[in-house]
Design an enzyme around this catalytic site. Structure first.
Site, PDB file in Angstrom:
ATOM      1  N   ARG A 184       1.016  -5.438   6.887  1.00 49.48           N
ATOM      2  CA  ARG A 184       1.602  -4.109   7.078  1.00 49.48           C
ATOM      3  C   ARG A 184       0.496  -3.122   7.434  1.00 49.48           C
ATOM      4  O   ARG A 184      -0.696  -3.373   7.202  1.00 49.48           O
ATOM      5  CB  ARG A 184       2.323  -3.638   5.811  1.00 49.48           C
ATOM      6  CG  ARG A 184       1.443  -3.567   4.580  1.00 49.48           C
ATOM      7  CD  ARG A 184       1.907  -2.594   3.495  1.00 49.48           C
ATOM      8  NE  ARG A 184       3.289  -2.645   3.112  1.00 49.48           N
ATOM      9  CZ  ARG A 184       3.772  -3.231   2.016  1.00 49.48           C
ATOM     10  NH1 ARG A 184       2.933  -3.876   1.203  1.00 49.48           N
ATOM     11  NH2 ARG A 184       5.045  -3.192   1.698  1.00 49.48           N
ATOM     12  N   THR A 185       0.909  -1.988   7.980  1.00 52.80           N
ATOM     13  CA  THR A 185       0.000  -0.862   8.203  1.00 52.80           C
ATOM     14  C   THR A 185       0.136   0.084   7.020  1.00 52.80           C
ATOM     15  O   THR A 185       1.250   0.425   6.613  1.00 52.80           O
ATOM     16  CB  THR A 185       0.347  -0.118   9.503  1.00 52.80           C
ATOM     17  OG1 THR A 185       0.119  -0.993  10.614  1.00 52.80           O
ATOM     18  CG2 THR A 185      -0.513   1.135   9.675  1.00 52.80           C
TER      19      THR A 185
ATOM     20  N   GLU B  53      -6.876   4.881  -7.876  1.00 51.47           N
ATOM     21  CA  GLU B  53      -6.547   6.052  -8.672  1.00 51.47           C
ATOM     22  C   GLU B  53      -7.584   6.262  -9.784  1.00 51.47           C
ATOM     23  O   GLU B  53      -8.145   5.309 -10.317  1.00 51.47           O
ATOM     24  CB  GLU B  53      -5.158   5.875  -9.301  1.00 51.47           C
ATOM     25  CG  GLU B  53      -4.044   5.584  -8.325  1.00 51.47           C
ATOM     26  CD  GLU B  53      -4.010   4.131  -7.868  1.00 51.47           C
ATOM     27  OE1 GLU B  53      -3.431   3.857  -6.795  1.00 51.47           O
ATOM     28  OE2 GLU B  53      -4.582   3.262  -8.569  1.00 51.47           O
TER      29      GLU B  53
ATOM     30  N   SER C 212       1.398   1.727  -0.961  1.00 52.00           N
ATOM     31  CA  SER C 212       2.324   1.328   0.095  1.00 52.00           C
ATOM     32  C   SER C 212       3.759   1.523  -0.370  1.00 52.00           C
ATOM     33  O   SER C 212       4.020   2.160  -1.389  1.00 52.00           O
ATOM     34  CB  SER C 212       2.092  -0.140   0.475  1.00 52.00           C
ATOM     35  OG  SER C 212       2.470  -1.002  -0.598  1.00 52.00           O
TER      36      SER C 212
ATOM     37  N   ASN D 237      -3.543  -6.058 -11.445  1.00 56.06           N
ATOM     38  CA  ASN D 237      -4.558  -5.577 -12.393  1.00 56.06           C
ATOM     39  C   ASN D 237      -3.960  -4.455 -13.220  1.00 56.06           C
ATOM     40  O   ASN D 237      -2.980  -3.827 -12.810  1.00 56.06           O
ATOM     41  CB  ASN D 237      -5.789  -5.048 -11.628  1.00 56.06           C
ATOM     42  CG  ASN D 237      -5.413  -3.986 -10.596  1.00 56.06           C
ATOM     43  OD1 ASN D 237      -5.124  -4.308  -9.445  1.00 56.06           O
ATOM     44  ND2 ASN D 237      -5.386  -2.731 -11.006  1.00 56.06           N
TER      45      ASN D 237
END
Length: 267
Positions: A87-88, A188, A207, A230
């Site tokens: 995906r972009t 983040e 995304s 994670n």
């Protein structure tokens, strides 16, 4: 992407997709995020494959762990599934139209259902690396949208309750949560993760929400699944690394294969 109208470009890509893969139309589309691509082989009989970059408007994925192919499968129910192994991402700077081009292409090729997946950080310590979680709702913190002008799309049920219930017939242990998309590409901060939790988030990533918005605009029913790769920053005892994301996907591959194969048999 070109300066061509995004929806017209998606139509051209859809024409090329069905022509090059020698299928009449697409019934089901799957976008496979980080850690998911290797699990696609259980979906059904492989009908064909081509590089995404050969279709109008697509570019080769730039993120490690994402494939660069479009594959067509015949599912056990006799449907044609298009699987985007890459995906972009919005943080690549190509604009929202490029991010949702795959979704719009699938819709233009006839798809009515979208399964959108990702690798993400988890806020729930009980969801260890390798845990798939159904997306119940999302928070789009990118400040962006693929919609233009007065396009008022209802997102009360952005992620289909019916499809979540179907998914739990495949794996009754699947939990569900709220996915929070940040712009990225930096991970983040602990403070941002705490903020996401205060706002009601359970999963954080980069995304999915923009693709879901475009899918709902096109009338697709959406099933979202996150793979917790994670624990999120401030919860994880170690610094975050992309290699950890890839490793978690590899470790979870047997479960993801079983999940995607089971979904293909009921969707």
């Amino acid at each position: 992407m070109t300066t061509e109208d995004p929806k017209q470009l998606a139509g051209h890509a859809a024409e090329a997709l069905v022509r090059e893969l020698a299928v009449d139309k697409i019934d089901l589309a799957l976008v496979l995020g980080s850690g998911w691509s290797a699990a696609a082989d259980e979906i059904g009989e492989l009908l064909g494959e081509l590089p995404l970059s050969e279709l109008p408007g697509f570019s080769a994925p730039v993120v490690a762990g994402h494939g660069g192919a479009l594959r067509a499968y015949r599912t056990p129910l006799g449907k044609t599934a298009a699987v985007f192994t890459g995906r972009t991402h919005y943080y690549e700077g190509r604009g929202t139209a490029a991010v949702v081009h795959g979704v719009r292409t699938a819709a233009a090729a006839g798809a009515t259902t979208l399964v959108v997946t990702n690798g993400c950080g988890g806020l729930n310590p009980d969801w260890g690396p390798g845990t798939p979680v159904l997306i119940r709702d999302h928070l789009n913190l990118t400040g962006a949208t693929p919609l233009e002008g007065p396009t008022f799309i209802d997102l009360t049920e952005a992620y289909s309750k019916r499809l979540r219930e179907l998914a739990r017939t495949v794996d009754p242990t699947l939990a569900e949560g709220v996915y929070v998309q940040f712009r990225g590409p930096q991970y983040e901060t602990p403070a941002e993760v705490r903020m996401a939790g205060i706002l009601g988030g359970d999963l954080v990533g980069m995304s999915t929400t923009l693709e879901t918005i475009a899918a709902r605009e096109a009338g697709l029913e959406v099933l979202g699944i996150s793979l917790v790769t994670n624990l999120a920053a401030g919860i994880s005892p170690t610094p975050l690394e992309h290699a950890e994301v890839i490793a978690a996907g590899r470790a979870a591959e047997p479960r993801l294969r079983s999940l995607l194969g089971g979904l293909a048999a009921v969707l």
